[in-house]
Every structure is written in C-alpha cells, then in structure tokens.
Design a protein around this motif. Structure first.
Motif, PDB file in Angstrom:
ATOM      1  N   ASP A  56      -5.475   7.111  -7.031  1.00 25.79           N
ATOM      2  CA  ASP A  56      -4.675   7.469  -5.922  1.00 25.79           C
ATOM      3  C   ASP A  56      -5.262   8.927  -5.247  1.00 25.79           C
ATOM      4  O   ASP A  56      -4.781   9.314  -4.181  1.00 25.79           O
ATOM      5  N   ASP A 101       0.344   5.688  -0.278  1.00 25.29           N
ATOM      6  CA  ASP A 101      -0.487   6.825  -0.131  1.00 25.29           C
ATOM      7  C   ASP A 101       0.331   8.087  -0.046  1.00 25.29           C
ATOM      8  O   ASP A 101       1.584   7.885   0.146  1.00 25.29           O
ATOM      9  N   THR A 149      -7.179  10.793   5.421  1.00 23.11           N
ATOM     10  CA  THR A 149      -5.862  10.910   5.934  1.00 23.11           C
ATOM     11  C   THR A 149      -5.217  12.205   6.453  1.00 23.11           C
ATOM     12  O   THR A 149      -4.916  12.648   7.240  1.00 23.11           O
ATOM     13  N   SER A 190     -10.025   8.393   1.022  1.00 28.12           N
ATOM     14  CA  SER A 190      -9.153   8.003   2.008  1.00 28.12           C
ATOM     15  C   SER A 190      -7.893   8.872   2.236  1.00 28.12           C
ATOM     16  O   SER A 190      -7.424   9.096   3.251  1.00 28.12           O
ATOM     17  N   ASP A 191      -7.365   9.495   1.208  1.00 26.26           N
ATOM     18  CA  ASP A 191      -6.318  10.246   1.116  1.00 26.26           C
ATOM     19  C   ASP A 191      -6.515  11.828   1.749  1.00 26.26           C
ATOM     20  O   ASP A 191      -5.924  12.216   2.475  1.00 26.26           O
ATOM     21  N   LYS A 203       0.945  -1.191   0.002  1.00 25.59           N
ATOM     22  CA  LYS A 203      -0.209  -0.231   0.150  1.00 25.59           C
ATOM     23  C   LYS A 203       0.843   1.233  -0.016  1.00 25.59           C
ATOM     24  O   LYS A 203       1.878   1.204   0.643  1.00 25.59           O
ATOM     25  N   TYR A 226       0.184  12.529   0.845  1.00 20.29           N
ATOM     26  CA  TYR A 226      -0.476  13.934   1.118  1.00 20.29           C
ATOM     27  C   TYR A 226       0.502  15.106   1.156  1.00 20.29           C
ATOM     28  O   TYR A 226       1.456  14.696   0.716  1.00 20.29           O
TER      29      TYR A 226
END
Length: 190
Positions: free
Chosen positions: A126, A16, A134, A130-131, A14, A18
């Motif tokens: 992407d 991710d 987060t 959820s990003d 996984k 930000y």
C-alpha cells in the motif's frame, strides 16, 4: 445472507490512502449503490466499512489502524465514484503505515521457513509510488499560486532532490541539490 470476506470482495476494489497533518484519508474507489447501503464504524484503533456497490456486490473492510484516531471527529463523504473516509489523528504526526502489522506466531512455532521477500512485499504493497504521487498531485492542485511556484522552482533547481511548498524560503535563493543520504549528485554527462 452472510458472506465471507473473500466472497464479498471477489471483484477488485481499489483502495488508496494519503494523509494531512490532522487526518488520514482513505479512498475506496468504485460506484456505490446508495448512501443508505453504507455503514461505517469508527473506533479509536479500528475502522469498519460495509458498503454495497452499484453492481450489487457487498464490500467489507476492517482495518486495525497503526495509530489511534478520534472517532467523534472522523467522518466520511459518499460520492458516486468513491467513498472517502476521513480519520482524525489523535497526534499530528506522520503515519508510516495505515494498518498494524499482524504477527502470526503459528508459522515460527512449526519450524517452517519464512519467505522474507513476500513479507516485505505484503507490508509495503500500500506504500508504492502512486500514493506519493497522488499526494503530490493533490497538494499541487489544491495549493495556491505560491505553493505551485515553490514546488516547481524547488524541484527544477535541485534536480528533483527537493520539493518544497514554502515560497518564502524558495524565492530567496537558488535551491541547493540535496541527494539522499549516502548518495552523491552527478550530472548526466559526467
């Protein structure tokens, strides 16, 4: 031993990302074997990561970045549960996407149809909620009491249409409801 990217990344790893005003932060989640088995190369518009996970599985990531970075100010943090990469932005602006869109011309030249739904899904995979969640969780957990109060008050008073971190603005008055452009706000019982 040379492995293809598909062979190396056969397990689901996984990832991710930000961003802050000055950095883009990429998390590669998984237990890594050791710092010595991790090689990261920063270029002005590219990031390359070669790492090994505790399972012995090699992992390679090569990103063509959507905007330029400052390689000398970029860094990474090696943790037991993840690898955190900090890309220093050249300009303090929001990145809409992490990677440059790769345009393949061979398909259009053969006259085959294009699956636009798949293209949109691939480009936005992407950038799911959820990003954003987060990012909000990180801002809330790392913020001081005023930031948390501002976020709570603005969200509750606006019916979830405004999220502010500026307590000085939020504490002065009731936060107005501001629905997205082209939409109108209605109470649930109307």
């Amino acid at each position: 031993m040379a492995c293809s990217v598909n062979e190396e990344n056969k397990a689901v790893i996984k990832r991710d990302w930000y961003q802050s005003q000055t950095h883009v932060i990429i998390n590669i989640l998984g237990k890594h074997s050791s710092k010595e088995d991790c090689f990261i190369t920063f270029d002005k518009d590219e990031l390359t990561v070669q790492a090994k996970f505790a399972t012995g599985q090699p992992y390679t990531l090569n990103l063509k970045l959507s905007k330029q970075i400052i390689p000398e100010l970029s860094s990474y943090k090696f943790l037991s549960s993840k690898l955190e990469v900090f890309l220093a932005k050249t300009v303090a602006e929001r990145w809409d996407v992490l990677e440059k869109a790769v345009v393949k011309t061979s398909q259009s030249s053969t006259g085959q149809g294009r699956n636009w739904d798949k293209l949109v899904r691939d480009m936005t995979k992407d950038e799911d909620d959820s990003d954003v969640n987060t990012l909000f969780k990180k801002i809330y957990s790392e913020g001081n009491d005023e930031v948390r109060k501002a976020m709570n008050k603005s969200f509750m008073e606006s019916g979830g249409t405004v999220l502010s971190t500026n307590w000085e603005d939020v504490c002065k008055d009731k936060v107005e409801i501001k629905p997205p452009e082209g939409m109108e706000w209605k109470k649930w019982d109307e």
